[in-house]
Design an enzyme around this catalytic site. Structure first.
Site, PDB file in Angstrom:
ATOM      1  CG  HIS A   1       1.013   5.254   4.326  1.00 45.98           C
ATOM      2  ND1 HIS A   1       0.162   5.184   5.401  1.00 45.98           N
ATOM      3  CD2 HIS A   1       1.729   4.115   4.356  1.00 45.98           C
ATOM      4  CE1 HIS A   1       0.376   4.044   6.053  1.00 45.98           C
ATOM      5  NE2 HIS A   1       1.312   3.373   5.430  1.00 45.98           N
TER       6      HIS A   1
ATOM      7  CG  HIS B   1      -0.271  -0.157   2.526  1.00 48.03           C
ATOM      8  ND1 HIS B   1       0.095  -1.393   3.029  1.00 48.03           N
ATOM      9  CD2 HIS B   1       0.144   0.753   3.439  1.00 48.03           C
ATOM     10  CE1 HIS B   1       0.684  -1.228   4.202  1.00 48.03           C
ATOM     11  NE2 HIS B   1       0.736   0.066   4.477  1.00 48.03           N
TER      12      HIS B   1
HETATM   13  P1  AMP Z   1       1.857   0.280   7.408  1.00 47.69           P
HETATM   14  O1  AMP Z   1       2.480   0.556   8.742  1.00 47.69           O
HETATM   15  O2  AMP Z   1       2.572   0.974   6.279  1.00 47.69           O
HETATM   16  O3  AMP Z   1       1.654  -1.192   7.169  1.00 47.69           O
HETATM   17  O4  AMP Z   1       0.437   0.983   7.481  1.00 47.69           O
HETATM   18  C1  AMP Z   1      -0.759   0.316   7.691  1.00 47.69           C
HETATM   19  C2  AMP Z   1      -1.828   1.365   7.779  1.00 47.69           C
HETATM   20  O5  AMP Z   1      -3.081   0.728   7.634  1.00 47.69           O
HETATM   21  C3  AMP Z   1      -1.858   2.122   9.120  1.00 47.69           C
HETATM   22  O6  AMP Z   1      -1.652   3.502   8.867  1.00 47.69           O
HETATM   23  C4  AMP Z   1      -3.250   1.828   9.660  1.00 47.69           C
HETATM   24  O7  AMP Z   1      -3.823   2.935  10.305  1.00 47.69           O
HETATM   25  C5  AMP Z   1      -4.009   1.446   8.401  1.00 47.69           C
HETATM   26  N1  AMP Z   1      -5.153   0.579   8.604  1.00 47.69           N
HETATM   27  C6  AMP Z   1      -5.183  -0.604   9.269  1.00 47.69           C
HETATM   28  N2  AMP Z   1      -6.415  -1.130   9.240  1.00 47.69           N
HETATM   29  C7  AMP Z   1      -7.188  -0.263   8.520  1.00 47.69           C
HETATM   30  C8  AMP Z   1      -8.565  -0.257   8.141  1.00 47.69           C
HETATM   31  N3  AMP Z   1      -9.386  -1.235   8.479  1.00 47.69           N
HETATM   32  N4  AMP Z   1      -9.009   0.794   7.416  1.00 47.69           N
HETATM   33  C9  AMP Z   1      -8.169   1.795   7.074  1.00 47.69           C
HETATM   34  N5  AMP Z   1      -6.867   1.832   7.395  1.00 47.69           N
HETATM   35  C10 AMP Z   1      -6.376   0.812   8.124  1.00 47.69           C
END
Ligand code: AMP
Ligand code: ZN
Length: 144
Positions: A106, A104
């Site tokens: 950001h 993903h």
């Molecule tokens: P990473 O640390 O790059 O893996 O980021 C994962 C991101 O996913 C974090 O910023 C979380 O806040 C976000 N996240 C986790 N679960 C959800 C969800 N159900 N809906 C939206 N964002 C999510």
């Protein structure tokens, strides 16, 4: 690693519509939605709909679909939030801060003095080190 939907993966469940999200964009290959724990208002996640653990596994077609929408999505996020800058952050692997193991991107809107900070401890190559790693990376690419 597989690009099949992963039943344990929260982003696959979001992509399948099994878990709700605040969707801002969807097409055949990618989905964008608000991060549930925003670093700033309008923090968006852009994901491929196919499962892959990280950028390393991202099929070229999905990468192209991500690349196609990123500038447009960035403009929309910045326009709506009034951001003057934008961080596009992409974590791969737990040691790099990845928590959700579905690739993903950001999109984090920034304004001057927003207090979010930015840590970038620039180092320096020693004698011959830059040339060595340059040759190793370009060699690996040539063989891939
Ligand atoms: P990473 O640390 O790059 O893996 O980021 C994962 C991101 O996913 C974090 O910023 C979380 O806040 C976000 N996240 C986790 N679960 C959800 C969800 N159900 N809906 C939206 N964002 C999510
Ligand atoms: Zn997944």
């Amino acid at each position: 690693m597989s690009n099949e939907a992963n039943t344990d993966c929260i982003f696959c469940k979001i992509a399948a519509g099994d878990i709700p999200c605040h969707q801002v964009y969807s097409d055949d290959a990618v989905l964008a939605f608000l991060d549930i724990g925003p670093i700033s208002a309008g923090h968006v996640l852009l994901i491929p709909k196919c499962h892959c653990d990280s950028i390393v596994d991202l099929p070229a077609e999905a990468a192209a679909a991500i690349g196609l929408v990123l500038p447009r999505l960035s403009r929309a996020v910045m326009e709506v939030t009034g951001a003057k800058g934008l961080n596009i952050l992409q974590n791969n692997g737990a040691c790099a801060g990845q928590v959700v193991m579905h690739a993903h991107f950001h999109l984090i809107p920034r304004v001057p003095d927003d207090g979010l900070g930015y840590r970038w401890n620039a180092g320096k190559y020693g004698e011959g080190e830059a040339e060595k790693i340059r040759d190793q990376i370009s060699g690996a690419l040539a063989n891939s």
